[in-house]
Enzyme design. Structure first.
Site, PDB file in Angstrom:
ATOM      1  N   ASP A   1     -31.975 -39.677 -63.419  1.00  0.00           N
ATOM      2  CA  ASP A   1     -30.958 -40.615 -63.339  1.00  0.00           C
ATOM      3  C   ASP A   1     -31.665 -41.637 -64.162  1.00  0.00           C
ATOM      4  O   ASP A   1     -32.623 -42.462 -63.645  1.00  0.00           O
ATOM      5  CB  ASP A   1     -31.007 -40.881 -61.817  1.00  0.00           C
ATOM      6  CG  ASP A   1     -29.709 -42.159 -61.760  1.00  0.00           C
ATOM      7  OD1 ASP A   1     -29.438 -42.463 -62.975  1.00  0.00           O
ATOM      8  OD2 ASP A   1     -29.564 -42.417 -60.715  1.00  0.00           O
TER       9      ASP A   1
ATOM     10  N   PHE B   1     -32.393 -44.635 -55.473  1.00  0.00           N
ATOM     11  CA  PHE B   1     -31.005 -45.467 -55.428  1.00  0.00           C
ATOM     12  C   PHE B   1     -30.174 -44.693 -56.677  1.00  0.00           C
ATOM     13  O   PHE B   1     -30.400 -44.434 -57.783  1.00  0.00           O
ATOM     14  CB  PHE B   1     -31.039 -46.787 -55.948  1.00  0.00           C
ATOM     15  CG  PHE B   1     -29.918 -47.519 -55.952  1.00  0.00           C
ATOM     16  CD1 PHE B   1     -29.506 -47.969 -54.830  1.00  0.00           C
ATOM     17  CD2 PHE B   1     -28.985 -47.842 -57.288  1.00  0.00           C
ATOM     18  CE1 PHE B   1     -27.859 -48.669 -55.042  1.00  0.00           C
ATOM     19  CE2 PHE B   1     -27.736 -48.370 -57.158  1.00  0.00           C
ATOM     20  CZ  PHE B   1     -27.287 -48.710 -55.777  1.00  0.00           C
TER      21      PHE B   1
ATOM     22  N   LYS C   1     -24.664 -48.342 -67.107  1.00  0.00           N
ATOM     23  CA  LYS C   1     -25.086 -49.622 -67.273  1.00  0.00           C
ATOM     24  C   LYS C   1     -25.007 -49.966 -68.827  1.00  0.00           C
ATOM     25  O   LYS C   1     -23.951 -50.381 -69.481  1.00  0.00           O
ATOM     26  CB  LYS C   1     -26.464 -49.683 -66.866  1.00  0.00           C
ATOM     27  CG  LYS C   1     -26.255 -49.621 -65.131  1.00  0.00           C
ATOM     28  CD  LYS C   1     -27.477 -50.165 -64.295  1.00  0.00           C
ATOM     29  CE  LYS C   1     -27.114 -50.526 -62.836  1.00  0.00           C
ATOM     30  NZ  LYS C   1     -27.827 -49.704 -61.927  1.00  0.00           N
TER      31      LYS C   1
HETATM   32  C1  PLP Z   1     -27.278 -48.955 -60.915  1.00  0.00           C
HETATM   33  C2  PLP Z   1     -27.599 -47.562 -60.503  1.00  0.00           C
HETATM   34  C3  PLP Z   1     -26.893 -46.622 -60.384  1.00  0.00           C
HETATM   35  C4  PLP Z   1     -25.117 -46.898 -59.847  1.00  0.00           C
HETATM   36  O1  PLP Z   1     -24.558 -47.329 -60.807  1.00  0.00           O
HETATM   37  P1  PLP Z   1     -23.247 -48.259 -60.574  1.00  0.00           P
HETATM   38  O2  PLP Z   1     -22.845 -48.335 -61.642  1.00  0.00           O
HETATM   39  O3  PLP Z   1     -23.601 -49.512 -59.851  1.00  0.00           O
HETATM   40  O4  PLP Z   1     -22.390 -47.109 -59.728  1.00  0.00           O
HETATM   41  C5  PLP Z   1     -27.474 -45.313 -60.200  1.00  0.00           C
HETATM   42  N1  PLP Z   1     -28.586 -44.878 -60.312  1.00  0.00           N
HETATM   43  C6  PLP Z   1     -29.544 -45.880 -60.667  1.00  0.00           C
HETATM   44  C7  PLP Z   1     -30.746 -45.582 -60.889  1.00  0.00           C
HETATM   45  C8  PLP Z   1     -28.916 -47.208 -60.863  1.00  0.00           C
HETATM   46  O5  PLP Z   1     -29.847 -48.299 -61.299  1.00  0.00           O
END
Ligand code: PLP
Length: 400
Positions: A225, A140, A254
């Site tokens: 990520d 994701f 985040k």
């Molecule tokens: C939440 C998330 C994203 C995307 O972040 P948004 O602020 O919702 O665009 C990307 N990578 C990971 C691992 C995430 O958990």
């Protein structure tokens, strides 16, 4: 207006791209939130780990207010007095050389992918339009068209094609698969050190280190990520630290702002982020002084209040307590720090009904991937808070 009134209005006027639990939150503090009917809940999702520092942290709110009264947005047509300090402090904390600020996590990932491609063409010498980026099954990384182009989740892609080319998928947790997928045109390998949305999936020990070595041998950028796993969630500043490696590129978002403002960033070396020349890439709000001031304070709170250590210690405590629960529904309990997943057996008929039962008892969790209950509270949680929650969690897991 009560809960049902708000739900009705949202259902009528808002697009239905989420299926939230029917709790309408009005205010929050630390690990606690209150709904419009005055009922109090422990937040065990922490906005998908965006509020690691706890809701409405007084220091972060204060930084927000102070900066809001000075200047909020300059655009990067001009400089501002917060961005340089955010970049410097982020580099000092993380050991990277350069920062590229954005707003959402998806934008940070897009930026990292663009950086990897451009690095591939300008530095590695990949022929034009041949750059390949490898991603993992069950990944994701956000919701843009390019990011969903390498999703393995059918629903994320359904109806949204045609997709962006240049991505390959390998099995998460399998370093040999990565090795076999690499070609001379591979520029990057994008991986979550712990898959969050995928269901709090922790790869085998040594996996990330092997991937790191394979990437080095092949001159491929390892892009971690850490948007969800990073900034203390896993019990370390970054989850990759468990493997003693340093990725070439890291995406964060985040909790970078403690949930008080959308702020994300790409961290990397001068060699990689140096490929961006003026005009190559940008964002109107990226690097704005309000977001930068908030992020600076959010990072200070994370470190000065020892939230990373708290995540490590109380994560272990929470995990041990959960593991002591006997329930016919539990298939596996796993976690690192306060990043915990309780996977239920298929016969349990989905995690949703357990999340609803937890909500009735004053605990907010969200099912992820049908069968997993994720426990990821703000990192300010205490032992007493966990002791308060545990009998309720136990009770819910004893349902038929
Ligand atoms: C939440 C998330 C994203 C995307 O972040 P948004 O602020 O919702 O665009 C990307 N990578 C990971 C691992 C995430 O958990």
């Amino acid at each position: 207006m009560n809960t049902q009134d708000f739900i009705k209005i949202e259902e009528q006027y808002g697009a239905h791209n989420y299926r939230p639990l029917d709790v309408v939150i009005e205010r929050a503090k630390g690990i606690w939130v209150w709904d419009v009917d005055g009922k109090k809940y422990m937040d065990c999702l922490a906005a998908y780990s965006a509020v690691n520092q706890g809701h409405c942290h007084p220091r972060i709110i204060n930084a927000l207010k102070e900066q809001a009264e000075k200047v909020t947005l300059t655009s990067r047509a001009f400089r501002n007095a917060q961005l340089p300090l955010l970049c410097k402090e982020l580099c000092e904390i993380t050991g990277y050389e350069m920062v590229l600020p954005m707003n959402s996590g998806a934008e940070a990932v897009e930026t990292a992918l663009k950086a990897a491609r451009k690095w591939g063409y300008k530095i590695k010498g990949v022929p034009e339009f041949k750059a390949e980026i490898i991603a993992c099954t069950n990944n994701f990384a956000g919701r843009t068209i390019s990011i969903i182009s390498f999703s393995t989740e059918a629903q994320y892609k359904d109806g949204f094609g045609p997709f962006t080319e240049g991505f390959k998928i390998v099995e998460f947790g399998n370093a040999v698969a990565l090795k076999n997928a690499i070609t001379p045109n591979t520029v990057g390998f994008l991986v979550e050190p712990i898959q969050g949305e995928g269901g709090v999936i922790i790869p085998p020990d040594g996996y990330l280190r092997e991937c790191y070595e394979i990437c080095r041998e092949n001159n491929v950028l390892l892009i971690a990520d850490e948007i969800q796993s990073g900034l203390g969630r896993s019990g370390k500043l970054f989850a990759y630290e468990y493997e003693g490696i340093k990725p070439d590129v890291v995406t964060i978002g985040k909790a970078l702002s403690g949930g008080c403002y959308p702020v994300s960033a790409v961290l990397s070396s001068r060699e990689v982020l140096g490929v961006f020349k003026p005009g190559d890439h940008g964002s109107t709000f990226g690097g704005n002084p309000l977001g930068a001031a908030v992020a600076r304070e959010a990072l200070k709170v994370l470190i000065e209040e020892n939230l990373i250590e708290n995540s490590y210690n109380l994560g272990n405590y929470f995990l041990d307590k959960l593991k002591s629960i006997k329930s016919q529904h539990i298939k596996e309990i796993r976690g690192k720090g306060l990043f915990i997943g309780v996977e239920l057996k298929p016969e349990a008929k989905g995690a949703r009904r357990f999340c609803e039962a937890l909500m009735e008892r004053g605990i907010l969790c969200k099912e992820t991937h049908e069968n997993v209950i994720r426990f990821a509270p703000p990192l300010v949680i205490t032992k007493e808070d966990i002791d308060w929650a545990m009998p309720k969690i136990n009770e819910v897991l004893q349902m038929d």
